[in-house]
Write a protein that holds these residues in place. Structure first.
Motif, PDB file in Angstrom:
ATOM      1  N   ALA A   1       0.859  -1.205   0.058  1.00 47.30           N
ATOM      2  CA  ALA A   1      -0.065   0.028   0.005  1.00 47.30           C
ATOM      3  C   ALA A   1       0.833   1.256   0.061  1.00 47.30           C
ATOM      4  CB  ALA A   1      -0.994   0.078   1.049  1.00 47.30           C
ATOM      5  N   GLU A   2       1.969   1.340   0.712  1.00 46.77           N
ATOM      6  CA  GLU A   2       2.742   2.371   0.861  1.00 46.77           C
ATOM      7  C   GLU A   2       3.548   2.601  -0.362  1.00 46.77           C
ATOM      8  OE1 GLU A   2       3.466   4.786   3.449  1.00 46.77           O
ATOM      9  OE2 GLU A   2       1.274   4.410   3.746  1.00 46.77           O
ATOM     10  N   MET A   3       4.044   1.318  -1.059  1.00 50.74           N
ATOM     11  CA  MET A   3       4.880   1.475  -2.263  1.00 50.74           C
ATOM     12  C   MET A   3       4.006   1.931  -3.223  1.00 50.74           C
ATOM     13  SD  MET A   3       6.950  -1.553  -4.387  1.00 50.74           S
ATOM     14  CE  MET A   3       5.400  -2.237  -4.943  1.00 50.74           C
ATOM     15  N   LEU A   4       2.806   1.599  -3.498  1.00 49.52           N
ATOM     16  CA  LEU A   4       2.043   1.791  -4.562  1.00 49.52           C
ATOM     17  C   LEU A   4       1.047   3.261  -4.461  1.00 49.52           C
ATOM     18  CD1 LEU A   4      -0.041  -1.682  -5.116  1.00 49.52           C
ATOM     19  CD2 LEU A   4       1.778  -0.576  -6.710  1.00 49.52           C
ATOM     20  N   GLY A   5       1.008   3.419  -3.188  1.00 50.06           N
ATOM     21  CA  GLY A   5       0.378   5.051  -3.107  1.00 50.06           C
ATOM     22  C   GLY A   5       1.395   5.943  -3.347  1.00 50.06           C
ATOM     23  N   THR A   6       2.666   5.920  -2.778  1.00 47.91           N
ATOM     24  CA  THR A   6       3.690   6.745  -3.056  1.00 47.91           C
ATOM     25  C   THR A   6       4.113   6.593  -4.569  1.00 47.91           C
ATOM     26  OG1 THR A   6       4.783   6.079  -0.952  1.00 47.91           O
ATOM     27  CG2 THR A   6       6.278   7.520  -2.648  1.00 47.91           C
ATOM     28  N   MET A   7       4.009   5.594  -5.224  1.00 45.99           N
ATOM     29  CA  MET A   7       4.295   5.625  -6.415  1.00 45.99           C
ATOM     30  C   MET A   7       3.312   6.386  -7.532  1.00 45.99           C
ATOM     31  SD  MET A   7       4.406   2.265  -9.225  1.00 45.99           S
ATOM     32  CE  MET A   7       2.554   1.919  -9.208  1.00 45.99           C
ATOM     33  N   ILE A   8       1.934   6.158  -7.175  1.00 44.28           N
ATOM     34  CA  ILE A   8       0.731   7.008  -7.843  1.00 44.28           C
ATOM     35  C   ILE A   8       0.976   8.288  -7.397  1.00 44.28           C
ATOM     36  CG2 ILE A   8      -1.527   7.438  -7.823  1.00 44.28           C
ATOM     37  CD1 ILE A   8      -2.123   4.254  -6.927  1.00 44.28           C
ATOM     38  N   LEU A   9       1.344   8.859  -6.045  1.00 39.49           N
ATOM     39  CA  LEU A   9       1.677  10.383  -5.737  1.00 39.49           C
ATOM     40  C   LEU A   9       2.820  10.769  -6.679  1.00 39.49           C
ATOM     41  CD1 LEU A   9       1.927  12.651  -3.942  1.00 39.49           C
ATOM     42  CD2 LEU A   9       3.437  11.224  -2.540  1.00 39.49           C
ATOM     43  N   ILE A  10       3.702  10.114  -7.238  1.00 38.80           N
ATOM     44  CA  ILE A  10       4.911  10.555  -7.868  1.00 38.80           C
ATOM     45  C   ILE A  10       4.389  10.592  -9.570  1.00 38.80           C
ATOM     46  CG2 ILE A  10       7.487  10.380  -8.476  1.00 38.80           C
ATOM     47  CD1 ILE A  10       6.997  11.330  -5.611  1.00 38.80           C
ATOM     48  N   ILE A  11       3.725   9.374  -9.749  1.00 41.78           N
ATOM     49  CA  ILE A  11       3.431   9.613 -11.185  1.00 41.78           C
ATOM     50  C   ILE A  11       2.418  10.672 -11.318  1.00 41.78           C
ATOM     51  CG2 ILE A  11       1.730   8.327 -12.813  1.00 41.78           C
ATOM     52  CD1 ILE A  11       2.466   5.718 -11.466  1.00 41.78           C
TER      53      ILE A  11
ATOM     54  N   ILE B   1      -5.687  11.211  -4.192  1.00 44.07           N
ATOM     55  CA  ILE B   1      -6.207   9.646  -4.797  1.00 44.07           C
ATOM     56  C   ILE B   1      -5.647   8.726  -4.210  1.00 44.07           C
ATOM     57  CG2 ILE B   1      -5.917   8.592  -6.872  1.00 44.07           C
ATOM     58  CD1 ILE B   1      -6.236  11.238  -8.589  1.00 44.07           C
ATOM     59  N   PRO B   2      -4.308   8.529  -3.887  1.00 49.97           N
ATOM     60  CA  PRO B   2      -3.948   7.380  -3.237  1.00 49.97           C
ATOM     61  C   PRO B   2      -4.346   7.309  -1.784  1.00 49.97           C
ATOM     62  CG  PRO B   2      -2.045   9.050  -3.500  1.00 49.97           C
ATOM     63  CD  PRO B   2      -3.025   9.507  -4.277  1.00 49.97           C
ATOM     64  N   VAL B   3      -4.501   8.275  -1.085  1.00 47.89           N
ATOM     65  CA  VAL B   3      -4.921   8.458   0.208  1.00 47.89           C
ATOM     66  C   VAL B   3      -6.367   8.076   0.251  1.00 47.89           C
ATOM     67  CG1 VAL B   3      -5.744   9.732   2.314  1.00 47.89           C
ATOM     68  CG2 VAL B   3      -3.572  10.320   1.036  1.00 47.89           C
ATOM     69  N   PHE B   4      -7.339   8.156  -0.525  1.00 43.09           N
ATOM     70  CA  PHE B   4      -8.599   7.683  -0.770  1.00 43.09           C
ATOM     71  C   PHE B   4      -8.551   5.993  -1.005  1.00 43.09           C
ATOM     72  CE2 PHE B   4     -10.901  11.632  -1.731  1.00 43.09           C
ATOM     73  CZ  PHE B   4     -11.863  11.441  -0.988  1.00 43.09           C
ATOM     74  N   ILE B   5      -7.338   5.672  -1.895  1.00 43.39           N
ATOM     75  CA  ILE B   5      -7.056   4.285  -2.272  1.00 43.39           C
ATOM     76  C   ILE B   5      -6.682   3.415  -0.942  1.00 43.39           C
ATOM     77  CG2 ILE B   5      -6.189   2.680  -3.754  1.00 43.39           C
ATOM     78  CD1 ILE B   5      -5.859   4.795  -5.914  1.00 43.39           C
ATOM     79  N   PHE B   6      -5.760   3.901  -0.383  1.00 43.49           N
ATOM     80  CA  PHE B   6      -4.631   3.074   0.482  1.00 43.49           C
ATOM     81  C   PHE B   6      -5.009   3.355   2.175  1.00 43.49           C
ATOM     82  CE2 PHE B   6      -2.730   2.710  -3.625  1.00 43.49           C
ATOM     83  CZ  PHE B   6      -2.696   1.277  -3.573  1.00 43.49           C
ATOM     84  N   GLY B   7      -5.859   4.614   2.314  1.00 40.72           N
ATOM     85  CA  GLY B   7      -5.840   5.000   3.609  1.00 40.72           C
ATOM     86  C   GLY B   7      -6.485   4.049   4.907  1.00 40.72           C
ATOM     87  N   THR B   8      -7.157   3.235   4.526  1.00 42.72           N
ATOM     88  CA  THR B   8      -7.786   2.398   5.301  1.00 42.72           C
ATOM     89  C   THR B   8      -6.763   1.042   5.479  1.00 42.72           C
ATOM     90  OG1 THR B   8      -9.068   1.254   3.586  1.00 42.72           O
ATOM     91  CG2 THR B   8     -10.053   2.875   4.897  1.00 42.72           C
ATOM     92  N   ILE B   9      -5.914   1.058   4.623  1.00 45.51           N
ATOM     93  CA  ILE B   9      -4.789  -0.207   4.793  1.00 45.51           C
ATOM     94  C   ILE B   9      -3.674   0.251   5.471  1.00 45.51           C
ATOM     95  CG2 ILE B   9      -3.340  -1.819   3.442  1.00 45.51           C
ATOM     96  CD1 ILE B   9      -5.475  -1.193   0.933  1.00 45.51           C
ATOM     97  N   SER B  10      -2.862   1.106   4.959  1.00 45.82           N
ATOM     98  CA  SER B  10      -1.542   1.468   5.723  1.00 45.82           C
ATOM     99  C   SER B  10      -1.595   2.851   6.300  1.00 45.82           C
ATOM    100  CB  SER B  10      -0.405   1.458   4.690  1.00 45.82           C
ATOM    101  OG  SER B  10      -0.748   2.681   3.866  1.00 45.82           O
ATOM    102  N   GLY B  11      -2.641   3.524   6.238  1.00 41.03           N
ATOM    103  CA  GLY B  11      -2.697   4.899   7.041  1.00 41.03           C
ATOM    104  C   GLY B  11      -2.380   6.006   6.014  1.00 41.03           C
TER     105      GLY B  11
END
Length: 234
Positions: free
Chosen positions: A6-16, A50-60
């Motif tokens: 979740a943190e890896m994909l979320g950060t990846m989307i943030l940077i994309i 966008i990634p906070v909506f996707i992964f917030g409930t998983i990794s924070g």
């Protein structure tokens, strides 16, 4: 593993999305070329939402070592989980930058400005002044982390918090971002800077490693100061 992904994909989307909006504005022959700072800051803000909506409930949805370390410093996040979160964030930042290069490769080739190419990946100061640049990044990250912690004091309907976090990022960019490019996130800067170093970008300059420690060390300090200050006040 779920939190790591979740943190890896979320950060990846943030940077994309974040590096992507910079590329869209500064590289030659894009349809958004020269559209300006408002576009860049808005893109970065939405790139957080966008990634906070996707992964917030998983990794924070930390996506930022300054947030992770700040929370750990005040006992709101376990120190044992810090290394995996930081690794995931830096890897995600690197992967996101590689994807941006692939996406905009023809435009990198069409751009002669080497500084603009570097600026797609990482931050740099408008005026080089080590002490001032460091202080700017500390203050910007302080506002980010203090704001993220503070919004929990206001009751919100479900789903609103990620938008407010994006608003904080937007506000920091609009008001404080013009001095250093508001890294306010070590993974956002270092991961893409490494990508710039190793990718076969046409006619690129050096990756400005002499400056690179500031957008890593200053946000970490700012995040910890913010978290400790918040814990003392509240």
């Amino acid at each position: 593993m779920e939190n790591f992904l979740a943190e890896m994909l979320g950060t990846m989307i943030l940077i994309i999305l974040g590096d992507g909006v910079v590329a869209n504005v500064v590289l030659n022959k894009t349809k958004a070329q020269n559209s300006g700072w408002i576009v860049i800051t808005t893109g970065w803000a939405l790139g957080v939402v966008i990634p906070v909506f996707i992964f917030g409930t998983i990794s924070g949805a930390h996506f930022n070592p300054a947030v992770t370390l700040g929370l750990a410093a005040i006992g709101k996040f376990p120190w044992g989980s810090v290394p995996s979160y930081l690794i995931a964030q830096f890897v995600g930042g690197f992967l996101g930058a590689v994807i941006v290069w692939v996406f905009y490769r023809p435009h990198f080739e069409a751009t002669e400005d080497k500084d603009a190419k570097l600026g797609v990946f990482c931050t740099g100061p408008a005026i080089k002044d080590t002490a001032s640049n460091f202080i700017c990044e500390v203050i910007g990250t302080f506002i980010l982390v203090f704001g993220i912690l503070g919004i929990a004091n206001t009751p919100m309907v479900d789903g609103l918090a990620p938008i407010v976090v994006g608003g904080i990022v937007w506000a920091v960019g609009l008001t404080l971002g013009g001095t250093t490019g508001y890294a306010i996130n070590p993974a956002r800067d270092l991961g893409p800077r490494i990508a710039h170093q190793i990718l076969p970008i046409s006619d690129k300059r050096d990756s400005d490693w002499g400056y690179a420690w500031i957008p890593v060390a200053a946000p970490i300090l700012g995040g910890i100061i913010a978290a400790v200050s918040y814990s003392i006040i509240f």
